[in-house]
Design a protein around this motif. Structure first.
Motif, mmCIF file in Angstrom:
data_model
loop_
_atom_site.group_PDB
_atom_site.id
_atom_site.type_symbol
_atom_site.label_atom_id
_atom_site.label_comp_id
_atom_site.label_asym_id
_atom_site.label_seq_id
_atom_site.Cartn_x
_atom_site.Cartn_y
_atom_site.Cartn_z
ATOM 1 N N GLY A 100 -5.710 0.030 -2.963
ATOM 2 C CA GLY A 100 -5.076 -0.678 -1.853
ATOM 3 C C GLY A 100 -4.004 0.151 -1.190
ATOM 4 O O GLY A 100 -3.693 1.270 -1.617
ATOM 5 N N SER A 108 2.965 -6.350 -3.496
ATOM 6 C CA SER A 108 1.542 -6.690 -3.518
ATOM 7 C C SER A 108 1.250 -7.823 -2.544
ATOM 8 O O SER A 108 2.156 -8.526 -2.103
ATOM 9 C CB SER A 108 1.118 -7.133 -4.926
ATOM 10 O OG SER A 108 1.505 -6.209 -5.907
ATOM 11 N N THR A 141 -0.774 -0.094 -1.105
ATOM 12 C CA THR A 141 0.441 0.186 -1.865
ATOM 13 C C THR A 141 0.176 1.154 -3.001
ATOM 14 O O THR A 141 1.046 1.912 -3.396
ATOM 15 C CB THR A 141 1.025 -1.120 -2.443
ATOM 16 O OG1 THR A 141 1.208 -2.044 -1.380
ATOM 17 C CG2 THR A 141 2.359 -0.871 -3.103
ATOM 18 N N SER A 193 2.275 2.430 2.242
ATOM 19 C CA SER A 193 2.794 1.132 1.799
ATOM 20 C C SER A 193 4.206 0.908 2.283
ATOM 21 O O SER A 193 4.579 -0.199 2.654
ATOM 22 C CB SER A 193 2.750 1.044 0.268
ATOM 23 O OG SER A 193 3.696 1.906 -0.327
ATOM 24 N N GLU A 209 -4.948 -5.912 -2.147
ATOM 25 C CA GLU A 209 -3.689 -5.297 -2.528
ATOM 26 C C GLU A 209 -3.104 -6.068 -3.720
ATOM 27 O O GLU A 209 -1.980 -6.534 -3.693
ATOM 28 C CB GLU A 209 -2.701 -5.300 -1.356
ATOM 29 C CG GLU A 209 -1.527 -4.362 -1.558
ATOM 30 C CD GLU A 209 -0.491 -4.473 -0.438
ATOM 31 O OE1 GLU A 209 0.254 -3.522 -0.264
ATOM 32 O OE2 GLU A 209 -0.443 -5.522 0.228
ATOM 33 N N SER A 237 -0.801 7.038 0.045
ATOM 34 C CA SER A 237 -0.708 5.598 -0.173
ATOM 35 C C SER A 237 0.738 5.152 -0.283
ATOM 36 O O SER A 237 1.098 4.061 0.143
ATOM 37 C CB SER A 237 -1.480 5.202 -1.439
ATOM 38 O OG SER A 237 -0.919 5.789 -2.585
ATOM 39 N N TYR A 253 -1.280 -6.920 2.418
ATOM 40 C CA TYR A 253 -2.428 -6.611 3.256
ATOM 41 C C TYR A 253 -3.718 -6.829 2.495
ATOM 42 O O TYR A 253 -3.924 -6.257 1.423
ATOM 43 C CB TYR A 253 -2.347 -5.170 3.763
ATOM 44 C CG TYR A 253 -1.298 -5.021 4.824
ATOM 45 C CD1 TYR A 253 -1.595 -5.260 6.159
ATOM 46 C CD2 TYR A 253 0.014 -4.704 4.488
ATOM 47 C CE1 TYR A 253 -0.620 -5.171 7.123
ATOM 48 C CE2 TYR A 253 0.990 -4.609 5.452
ATOM 49 C CZ TYR A 253 0.673 -4.844 6.768
ATOM 50 O OH TYR A 253 1.636 -4.761 7.731
ATOM 51 N N GLY A 254 -4.573 -7.664 3.047
ATOM 52 C CA GLY A 254 -5.865 -7.932 2.455
ATOM 53 C C GLY A 254 -6.635 -8.902 3.333
ATOM 54 O O GLY A 254 -6.111 -9.432 4.308
#
Length: 942
Positions: A827, A836, A829, A412, A820, A408, A839-840
């Motif tokens: 998520g 934060s 990151t 990120s 995120e 992760s 991405y979502g």
């Protein structure tokens, strides 16, 4: 012949643990070893004063005779502190008692304090939260003066407040020698770690911890270079760039000489970083053992790591193919493609843009795609990287990345962070442009970046550079201009399907059955006092083709293929040095046009921003390959000459690249913002998620209001950045529409009504995740924040999975994670990372909800999903998921981890400096802002 685009002159890391588990060492350390370490010669309190020579006691010299056109209005900050080296004694004292070496943590507090102090910010108080980034050091602020290795042509002065090195040379060689010496003073251990990471050899150097295995595996997968490859990059960069190439090589050699001089001095004086003892490279009592000297290829290995982390956009074509196939399985070929495209949002008309005017078409969707090599259903397997595990390695997952934390973290970092706010002079109070900008390189101890000022023949700059690559300032300011970058992520990576022949390790290249090249290495480790990971080993193996390394195996139309990945900067990372050399040269950069020409020589995918006293500018860098006509860059293509990059030479991986005018660029736009958002109209290479709601909107909305009002100041622009960095994107830009649906009828359920009331109050107050007061470690609107953190994943799943079906929904989440938030360990990151809301599924929820409400939506999704498109059914869905979220306890929403107890909301969000060495730091409150950041306003120009 294959050629480069003509130029002025050619040229995770989230939860990453300490490379060796130092706290475990402390538990096992004997009293004798502890005493021996404490009695070893200590470095002076300032690392700059380490060499006990007469030269170190000379009085400070004046900075080079340059005029500083910033007029005291340049500031910067880089937590946690400049000093990233610590002796064994200092490491042990930190681990046992929390004491800090001087200048190791002194920038962390001011950085943290902006989160609660920004609202009262004035121009006069900016340096309460930032450092004065003026050139030179006032005589009463000199902490130490050093002539490294007794040289007479360079002086390193450190200031009292930060310990930043101010390097002044009278010769070019001496200047670069001093830069190398200062880098080793501040980051020797980190530099050593990353030159081994770049070669995929971290575990033999630092031990077999799972995070170390994952780190070396991930980077080696993307850049499996041999020593010959590393040397060839140097040779090619020099040969391709004439005088500037030769100058760069001379600078590198002088820089390395400085690094090695510090290694010699610290070894003989026994004040080298204590991690060398803790990892078994040096003996704390006898001083036996060696610290390997640096060489030019080490810097290329370092550059390959930085390029892979921050400057290599694109890729993911195989995953794209899998989600497209899932869509077509669900909806049929035509409708499935339509649904997929609506989620991909290649060129969303509602997306926030950095360049406001003009069109910059690149990698647009072809009307009649040719050469696509989509896999057969169920046929794709990932190419294994690791083999022959023994000992402790046998317990590690066989996947290329061996720990979720490392995966992760790296994900990120590559996905992109950083932001920029730049306002032209006609909208400022002074009439001069103002910039607040910087990269978000993650939070580490020591930090990946380091600060410095360099003044010498042909060099005049102050700012930040990646450790081990600090022969030039990479992000910072010159005499009368400043520059910075954000990760841009445009697509310079393509996947090819090579048809196999004869067996699994031969492929067709232009009709000839050709053997793949096997690149492999075996890594072994043994336990030391610093890391009790038992002995182990494994072998890493990659098959390379002319089209790049093999990543997957599959069949296409029944034919056996290997999928490869080809990156335009692959085998060419070293050439970017020319652009940085130009940025540091005051005789080269005299205005925005020169700045743009300089960054055109950087082949990493970055957005570059510039400000001086009169002008602002922007340029998007990177070697964007010219693809064959009708090739769709989103999907794998057949490895055939018709679908290759134009004029591509596989031996050097050089091709035709789009000319500078076709890259998004601008001079003197009213204002610029960037938070890894879409660069410009029709620039369709952005990662997934660049739609109607993006964190770039948090900046754009605020800066647009400031510009409309006029009279922008350094303080007001910094406030805008800080406020955006504390805002919850979902609460500010999506929750109001969700509440419109819920409030379309009276909410009769008491639990839902209470939740709605809390959310409405929070949104009305500004949707920020801020403490009740400085240091309280408790959020204002804590209940509303908890509810939204619990609600978002529930509502996204309930909103989309029924319509998409489980298989397609799962495939789409592989392309773009749904969430995120700061505490979202699930998520991209991960937790405690700061960055934060990049991405979502913010845009998907937004567009779908507005469609259900009957509002105008430009670029809508192909279908309506919430409640099947029915307002009443959608409302029921939202209320039911909101009730479920409201019923979750804080301990359920924030389950706790090794750093936080369950239910501690502030701690779950908090930023932690990931240890890459032996020194640990305190947590700080969440804020979504660059790691290194400048606030600049020049008052005059040469």
């Amino acid at each position: 012949m294959p050629r480069r685009t003509p130029r002025t002159s050619r040229n995770t890391l989230d939860r990453l643990r300490t490379p060796r588990r130092f706290p475990e060492f402390l538990k096992a350390a004997s009293i004798c070893a502890l005493v021996a370490g404490l009695l070893s010669p200590l470095s002076p309190t300032s690392p700059a004063a380490a060499a006990d020579t007469a030269a170190a006691e000379e009085t400070a010299v004046e900075a080079a005779a340059v005029t500083d056109h910033c007029g005291g209005q340049c500031s910067d900050i880089l937590p946690p502190g400049q000093n990233g080296n610590a002796t064994l004694a200092q490491v042990l004292l930190n681990q046992a008692f929390g004491s800090m070496p001087e200048n190791a943590s002194n920038q962390l507090g001011p950085y943290n304090n902006l989160a609660t102090g920004y609202s009262g910010l004035t121009n006069a108080t900016i340096n309460t939260f930032f450092n004065d980034a003026s050139f030179g050091v006032a005589s009463d602020q000199v902490a130490s003066t050093l002539k490294p290795a007794g040289r007479t042509d360079v002086t390193i002065v450190r200031d009292k407040k930060t310990g930043v090195p101010h390097i002044t040379g009278t010769t070019r060689y001496g200047t670069e020698f001093g830069a190398g010496y200062a880098a080793a003073q501040d980051r020797l251990w980190l530099m050593d770690v990353f030159r081994h990471v770049g070669r995929g050899k971290l575990t033999p150097f630092a031990g077999g911890a799972a995070s170390n295995q994952g780190l070396e595996q991930e980077f080696w997968r993307h850049a499996p270079y041999t020593e010959a490859d590393l040397q060839a990059q140097i040779d090619n960069a020099v040969a391709a760039n004439g005088d500037r190439g030769r100058l760069a090589l001379a600078d590198v050699k002088a820089y390395i000489d400085g690094i090695n001089a510090y290694i010699d001095a610290s070894d003989s004086g026994r004040y080298f970083p204590g991690e060398y003892v803790l990892t078994g490279h040096k003996d704390s009592i006898t001083n036996a053992g060696t610290i390997e000297k640096f060489k030019p290829t080490d810097l290329v290995a370092l550059a390959s790591v930085i390029g892979a982390l921050f400057g290599s956009g694109g890729g993911g074509e195989v995953n794209n193919a899998l989600s497209l196939l899932a869509a077509q399985e669900k909806y049929g070929v035509t409708e499935g493609a339509k649904v997929w495209e609506s989620f991909r949002q290649r060129n969303d008309i509602e997306a926030a843009l950095t360049v406001h005017d003009g069109s910059f078409p690149y990698a647009t969707k072809p009307a009649n795609p040719q050469g696509m090599a989509l896999p057969d259903n169920g046929a794709v397997t990932e190419e294994p990287l690791v083999y022959d595990r023994t000992g402790s390695a046998a317990t590690t997952a066989s996947k290329g990345v061996s720990s979720e934390a490392t995966e992760s973290a790296l994900s990120s970092a590559r996905r992109g962070m950083s932001n920029a706010l730049v306002v032209g002079g006609k909208h400022t109070a002074s009439g001069h442009p103002i910039a607040v900008f910087g990269p978000q390189t993650g939070y580490f101890a020591p930090q990946l970046l380091m600060l410095q000022e360099i003044q010498g023949p042909g060099i005049s700059a102050r700012g930040a550079s990646f450790a081990g690559l600090s022969m030039y300032v990479e992000l910072g300011r010159g005499q009368d201009y400043a520059w910075s970058a954000t990760t841009s992520g445009q697509d310079i990576i393509d996947s090819y399907a090579v048809e196999l022949c004869q067996d699994d390790v031969h492929y067709l290249y232009h009709g000839t059955c050709t053997a793949m090249e096997k690149v492999e290495q075996t890594n072994a480790w043994k336990p030391t006092t610093a890391d009790n990971t038992p002995a182990g080993s494994y072998r890493m193996q990659i098959w390379r083709t002319k089209y790049g390394p093999v990543t997957h195996r599959a069949t296409v139309g029944g034919k056996k293929v290997a999928y490869t990945t080809l990156r335009s900067s692959y085998l060419n990372e070293a050439e970017s040095i020319i652009g940085f050399q130009m940025l540091n040269d005051p005789d080269y950069v005299k205005g925005p046009e020169d700045f743009q020409k300089a960054v055109q020589n950087i082949n990493y995918t970055f957005n570059w921003f510039y400000a001086d006293s009169e002008h602002t500018a922007y340029y998007n860098s990177g070697d964007n390959p010219v693809r064959a006509a009708n090739v769709d860059a989103e999907f794998p293509a057949w490895a055939q000459s018709a679908y290759e990059w134009r004029n591509w030479n596989p031996a050097t991986n050089v091709a035709d690249y789009t000319p500078p005018a076709q890259h998004p660029n601008s001079i003197d736009q009213d204002y610029y913002i960037s938070w890894n958002n879409k660069q410009a109209k029709d620039y369709t290479t952005a990662p997934w998620g660049n739609g109607s709601v993006h964190r770039g909107n948090l900046l754009d909305d605020r800066v647009k209001r400031l510009v409309a009002a006029g009279g922008v100041t350094r303080a007001s622009l910094t406030k805008a950045m800080a406020e955006a960095g504390l805002a919850d994107l979902r609460a500010e830009d999506v929750v109001p529409d969700l509440l419109k649906v819920i409030n379309s009828s009276t909410v009769t359920d008491s639990t839902a009504a209470a939740a709605v009331s809390k959310l409405q109050t929070w949104v009305s107050s500004g949707s920020k995740r801020t403490e009740t007061s400085a240091g309280s470690k408790t959020y204002a609107h804590a209940e509303a924040i908890r509810i939204l953190d619990a609600w978002w994943p529930l509502l996204v799943k309930a909103q989309f999975e029924p319509g998409l079906g489980t298989d397609l929904y799962t495939a789409m989440t592989a392309n773009l994670p749904i969430d995120e938030s700061p505490s979202a360990a699930h998520g991209p990151t991960g937790s405690h990372a700061g960055s934060s809301f990049q991405y979502g599924w913010w845009s998907y929820v937004d567009k779908d909800i507005r469609s259900v409400l009957g509002e105008t939506v430009q670029g809508p999704l192909a279908n309506r999903y919430c409640g099947g498109g029915s307002l009443s059914a959608c409302r029921t869905l939202l209320i039911n998921t909101l009730k479920e979220a409201a019923g979750k306890t804080a301990a359920q929403v924030y389950p706790g981890d090794a750093n936080c107890s369950a239910g501690d909301q502030w701690c779950a969000d908090s930023i932690i400096q990931r240890t890459l060495g032996g020194i640990k730091h305190n947590k700080i409150s969440w804020q979504n802002r660059p790691t290194y950041q400048q606030v600049v306003e020049f008052t005059s120009h040469r």
